[in-house]
Design an enzyme around this catalytic site. Structure first.
Site, PDB file in Angstrom:
ATOM      1  CE  LYS A 191      -4.100   1.946   0.229  1.00  0.00           C
ATOM      2  NZ  LYS A 191      -5.099   1.849  -0.873  1.00  0.00           N
ATOM      3  CG  ASP A 247      -4.580 -13.387   8.089  1.00  0.00           C
ATOM      4  OD1 ASP A 247      -4.654 -14.630   8.095  1.00  0.00           O
ATOM      5  OD2 ASP A 247      -5.369 -12.641   8.710  1.00  0.00           O
TER       6      ASP A 247
HETATM    7  C1  IPM Z   1      -3.673 -17.910   9.518  1.00  0.00           C
HETATM    8  C2  IPM Z   1      -4.540 -17.611  10.698  1.00  0.00           C
HETATM    9  C3  IPM Z   1      -3.669 -17.077  11.821  1.00  0.00           C
HETATM   10  C4  IPM Z   1      -3.052 -15.789  11.335  1.00  0.00           C
HETATM   11  C5  IPM Z   1      -4.416 -16.859  13.157  1.00  0.00           C
HETATM   12  C6  IPM Z   1      -5.067 -18.125  13.637  1.00  0.00           C
HETATM   13  C7  IPM Z   1      -3.519 -16.279  14.221  1.00  0.00           C
HETATM   14  O1  IPM Z   1      -5.567 -16.745  10.354  1.00  0.00           O
HETATM   15  O2  IPM Z   1      -2.735 -18.722   9.662  1.00  0.00           O
HETATM   16  O3  IPM Z   1      -3.920 -17.360   8.454  1.00  0.00           O
HETATM   17  O4  IPM Z   1      -3.658 -14.717  11.422  1.00  0.00           O
HETATM   18  O5  IPM Z   1      -1.909 -15.846  10.865  1.00  0.00           O
HETATM   19 MG    MG Z   2      -5.655 -16.349   8.281  1.00  0.00          MG
END
Ligand code: IPM
Ligand code: MG
Length: 369
Positions: A191, A247
């Site tokens: 971004k 994520d």
């Molecule tokens: C992922 C999950 C994790 C993250 C969580 C469970 C902490 O969403 O592995 O994508 O945010 O990395």
């Molecule tokens: Mg995740």
């Protein structure tokens, strides 16, 4: 080959899916004459209950003295009210950090056999084959300072997005090296029109790209990328991005495959690799045999590739997953009422073990000729 594998089944559907991944790894060891030793340790909500912490010291020690870690999922609604640092998820983040696993690889593959499971039109999703390379130990997840404040009776909260040059360099190298073995394209997502961290990210990635002249680099803003990903997933080969963007994009990318249950991940870069399906604990369906174990099994294939250098074995497991889907087998998350055979979690595991054995036997027969 002898491998010691720490199994951290965790919460929700974690135990069901990891059990199937372990069965497949057992079959691999049998067929190929390896010895895989499995040891189970608590993590997440289960560990909070048993030992009062989401990542007990004994679990971490066991992981650090293993060749690889196979994890199911963490997270349980009963712990939703806890502060971030005490939640099951904190155990997973602490584990990634302690293992030094800064590179999270999430392959996203569109399987022809389940193309109708994607909400995307088949002509859009077909043949998509993406590797998301997500930075896993920086950004908002780990940046300091962070916290909750209460000033003059008003609450506020803050997190810090921080990246150093060396953190960006090391993950960029992972992405470019991966691209060399694929279609030679890296899309770096940031971004940079708003964030200083992204401006630095773009500058460093551009500099690293010079070391890989055969790889094409493009930059996209995260918002535009989110759109392109579902409009034209085939335009992507390797997607390189920071922690939180990765994520979010990896869950979005799951719609290409048809189900989050299909996605596997490898978290590497440190001394011990961590392998886990992307889907999470899914407490609503836990313990009922409804979970899709293919993400966990595909994670086991990544373990064989990245922590054991067993490329042939890894490919055979991936071919077995493809074979069961081609044979029409599904789990409930992939059921679109099209009359395909919908299996329980453990039955799906059995089908993969059988398909794997067939594939491995065929290979032996071929070599014997
Ligand atoms: C992922 C999950 C994790 C993250 C969580 C469970 C902490 O969403 O592995 O994508 O945010 O990395
Ligand atoms: Mg995740």
């Amino acid at each position: 080959m002898k491998l010691k594998i720490a199994v951290l089944a965790g919460d929700g559907i974690g135990p069901e899916v990891t059990a199937q991944a372990v069965r497949v790894l057992d079959a691999v060891a049998d067929q190929h004459g390896h010895t895989f030793e499995f040891e189970e340790w608590p993590v997440g909500g289960v560990a909070i209950k048993q030992e009062g912490a989401p990542l007990p010291a004994s679990t971490l020690d066991a992981c650090l003295s293993s060749n690889a870690v196979l994890l199911g999922a963490v997270g349980a609604p009963e712990h939703d009210k806890l502060a971030a640092a005490a939640r099951p998820e904190a155990g997973l983040l602490a584990l990634r950090n302690a293992l030094g696993a800064y590179a999270n690889l999430r392959p996203v593959v569109s399987y022809e056999a389940i193309s109708e499971c994607s909400p995307l039109r088949p002509d859009i999703a077909r043949d998509a084959d993406i590797l998301i390379v997500r930075e896993l130990l920086g950004g908002l997840y780990f940046g300091q300072p962070r916290g909750l404040l209460s000033e003059a009776g008003t609450a506020s909260a803050f997190n810090t997005m921080r990246y150093s040059v060396s953190e960006i360099e090391r993950i960029a190298h992972v992405a470019f090296k991966a691209a060399l073995a694929r279609r030679q394209k890296v899309t770096s997502i940031d971004k940079a029109n708003v964030l200083e961290t992204s401006q630095l990210w773009r500058k460093v990635v551009t500099a690293v790209a010079k070391e890989y002249p055969s790889v094409t680099l493009e930059h996209l803003y995260i918002d535009a990328c989110a759109m392109h990903l579902i409009m034209n997933p085939r335009r992507f080969d390797v997607m390189l991005t920071e922690n939180l963007f990765g994520d979010i994009l990896s869950d979005e990318a799951a719609v290409i495959t048809g189900s989050l249950g299909m996605l596997a991940s490898a978290s590497i870069g440190g001394a011990v690799g961590l392998y886990e399906p992307v889907h999470g604990s899914a407490p609503d369906i836990a313990g009922r045999g409804l979970a899709n174990p293919l993400g966990a099994i595909a994670s086991a294939a990544l373990l064989l590739r990245h922590s054991a250098n067993l490329e042939q074995e890894s490919k055979e497991v991936e071919a077995a997953i493809r074979a069961v889907l081609n044979a029409g087998y599904r789990t409930p998350d992939l059921d679109r009422g099209t009359g395909k055979l919908v299996l329980q979690t453990s039955e799906m595991g059995s089908r993969v073990v059988e398909a794997f054995s067939d594939i491995a036997n065929e290979r032996h027969a071929y070599h014997a000729v």
